[in-house]
Design a protein around this motif. Structure first.
Motif, short mmCIF file in Angstrom:
data_model
loop_
_atom_site.label_atom_id
_atom_site.label_comp_id
_atom_site.label_asym_id
_atom_site.label_seq_id
_atom_site.Cartn_x
_atom_site.Cartn_y
_atom_site.Cartn_z
N VAL A 179 3.35 6.63 -10.53
CA VAL A 179 4.44 6.86 -9.58
C VAL A 179 4.48 5.72 -8.56
N VAL A 180 5.66 5.48 -8.04
CA VAL A 180 5.82 4.48 -7.00
C VAL A 180 6.51 5.13 -5.81
N GLY A 181 6.30 4.52 -4.65
CA GLY A 181 6.87 5.07 -3.43
C GLY A 181 5.89 6.01 -2.75
N PRO A 182 6.06 6.22 -1.45
CA PRO A 182 5.16 7.12 -0.71
C PRO A 182 5.36 8.56 -1.15
N ARG A 183 4.30 9.19 -1.67
CA ARG A 183 4.40 10.57 -2.15
C ARG A 183 3.95 11.57 -1.11
N SER A 184 3.15 11.12 -0.15
CA SER A 184 2.62 12.01 0.88
C SER A 184 2.40 11.21 2.15
N LEU A 185 2.84 11.78 3.27
CA LEU A 185 2.65 11.10 4.54
C LEU A 185 1.17 10.95 4.86
N ALA A 186 0.38 11.99 4.59
CA ALA A 186 -1.06 11.94 4.89
C ALA A 186 -1.75 10.87 4.08
N LEU A 187 -1.46 10.79 2.79
CA LEU A 187 -2.11 9.80 1.95
C LEU A 187 -1.66 8.39 2.31
N ILE A 189 0.83 -1.21 0.00
CA ILE A 189 0.00 0.00 0.00
C ILE A 189 0.87 1.26 0.00
N SER A 190 1.92 1.26 0.79
CA SER A 190 2.77 2.45 0.91
C SER A 190 3.58 2.71 -0.36
N TYR A 191 4.09 1.64 -0.95
CA TYR A 191 5.03 1.82 -2.05
C TYR A 191 4.35 1.82 -3.42
N PHE A 192 3.27 1.03 -3.57
CA PHE A 192 2.64 0.92 -4.88
C PHE A 192 1.21 1.47 -4.89
N GLY A 193 0.81 2.15 -3.83
CA GLY A 193 -0.55 2.67 -3.77
C GLY A 193 -0.85 3.69 -4.84
N ALA A 194 0.16 4.43 -5.30
CA ALA A 194 -0.04 5.45 -6.33
C ALA A 194 0.45 4.99 -7.70
N ALA A 195 0.62 3.69 -7.89
CA ALA A 195 1.14 3.17 -9.16
C ALA A 195 0.21 3.48 -10.32
N LEU A 215 3.60 -4.22 15.95
CA LEU A 215 4.78 -3.35 15.91
C LEU A 215 5.82 -3.84 14.93
N SER A 216 6.03 -5.15 14.91
CA SER A 216 7.01 -5.73 13.98
C SER A 216 6.56 -5.55 12.53
N GLY A 217 5.26 -5.73 12.30
CA GLY A 217 4.76 -5.66 10.94
C GLY A 217 4.82 -4.28 10.33
N PHE A 218 4.72 -3.24 11.15
CA PHE A 218 4.73 -1.88 10.62
C PHE A 218 6.10 -1.21 10.73
N ALA A 219 7.10 -1.91 11.26
CA ALA A 219 8.42 -1.31 11.48
C ALA A 219 9.09 -0.94 10.16
N LEU A 220 9.01 -1.82 9.16
CA LEU A 220 9.71 -1.57 7.90
C LEU A 220 9.13 -0.35 7.17
N VAL A 221 7.82 -0.20 7.21
CA VAL A 221 7.19 0.98 6.60
C VAL A 221 7.62 2.25 7.33
N GLY A 222 7.76 2.16 8.66
CA GLY A 222 8.24 3.30 9.42
C GLY A 222 9.62 3.74 8.98
N ALA A 223 10.50 2.78 8.74
CA ALA A 223 11.84 3.10 8.25
C ALA A 223 11.79 3.74 6.87
N LEU A 224 10.89 3.24 6.02
CA LEU A 224 10.73 3.80 4.67
C LEU A 224 10.23 5.24 4.74
N LEU A 225 9.25 5.50 5.60
CA LEU A 225 8.70 6.85 5.72
C LEU A 225 9.72 7.81 6.32
N MET A 226 10.53 7.34 7.26
CA MET A 226 11.55 8.19 7.85
C MET A 226 12.59 8.57 6.80
N GLN A 227 12.95 7.62 5.95
CA GLN A 227 13.91 7.91 4.89
C GLN A 227 13.34 8.91 3.89
#
Length: 271
Positions: A46-54, A36-42, A118-130
């Motif tokens: 575009v790929v990747g998170p484009r907006s934190l809110a979305l 959802i985070s990476y391909f939601g706007a495919a 917490l484990s399941g959402f950790a990787l997305v958190g790292a992606l959003l922080m980057q």
């Protein structure tokens, strides 16, 4: 009281770790949240998170469908399953009260559910922080915390079902019904009532009725935490100003955790 209670909670957690339940749920969360985070706007090219809110608003939809189902499946047979297997009397033969048994079960299952979330959402958190910087973790951390709270609320409801029923099959059926009512039917029924009344039931009345659904409390809590999402979903015209406070919505979600668990403790009769 804390000794036997924590021992039982640790036993429940070890069982979920041993049968890889925590790992399986964490993988499910990771895969779906990344997709959802990476391909939601495919579809927009575009790929990747484009907006934190979305990104967060898209993940809210995922959590509302997935987390309640997982929590209900995890807890619906916590008591009725032990009763059917005849192991409930064996557990109570130890120096363990009914309240300790119920709370120990809940704490162990809650720990497993929290760990997997917490484990399941950790990787997305790292992606959003980057992508958006450390500040993004403030909003995303609130989302993950409220997702865990939503899971604990439905775990409390599952434990209440498990206490009230005498057959595992009936408990599983009621858990499915509960998921349908809160996740699918409630909002449709509310919208249908609003339309049928010609708008007579509107404004604050609808907003307060949404508090009767923990999934809607979770949705309001997260959409109001991001101004872009609030405008996107048009909730500002419907919700009272007090609902914009994460504190009040957080307390409402806490109420959904505590109230069903308290009812389960009140109704639990080991015999």
């Amino acid at each position: 009281m804390t000794g036997p209670l924590l021992t039982l909670a640790a036993k429940e957690l070890r069982e979920r770790l041993r049968n890889r339940w925590v790992l399986a749920v964490a993988l499910v969360f990771t895969v779906f949240s990344l997709l959802i985070s990476y391909f939601g706007a495919a579809q927009q090219g575009v790929v990747g998170p484009r907006s934190l809110a979305l990104t967060v608003s898209s993940l809210v939809s995922l959590v509302i469908y997935l987390v309640p189902m997982i929590a209900l499946l995890l807890g619906f047979d916590a008591i009725v399953g032990e009763r059917e297997r005849g192991s409930l009397e064996l557990l109570l033969a130890h120096p363990l009260s009914g309240a300790e048994l119920l709370l120990g079960k809940y704490l162990g299952l809650a720990a497993a559910l929290t760990l997997s979330t917490l484990s399941g959402f950790a990787l997305v958190g790292a992606l959003l922080m980057q992508q958006f910087g450390v500040e993004a973790l403030w909003h995303y951390g609130g989302f993950v915390l409220s997702s865990t709270g939503l899971g604990l609320a439905f775990l409390s409801l599952a434990l209440l079902l498990s206490v009230l029923t005498r057959e595992r099959t009936r408990a599983s059926g009621l858990a499915i019904v509960l998921w349908f009512v809160f996740v699918l039917v409630f909002d449709l029924a509310l919208l249908g009532t609003l339309v049928a009344s010609g708008g007579a039931l509107a404004g604050d009345a609808v907003a307060w009725l949404l508090l009767a659904n923990p999934a809607d409390v979770f949705r309001i809590l997260n959409l109001f935490s991001l101004e872009q999402a609030e405008g996107l979903f048009g909730l500002g015209a419907l919700m009272p100003p007090a609902f914009a406070s994460p504190l009040w919505m957080g307390l409402a979600l806490l109420g959904w955790i505590v109230a069903p668990l308290a009812a389960a403790l009140w109704r639990f009769k080991p015999s």
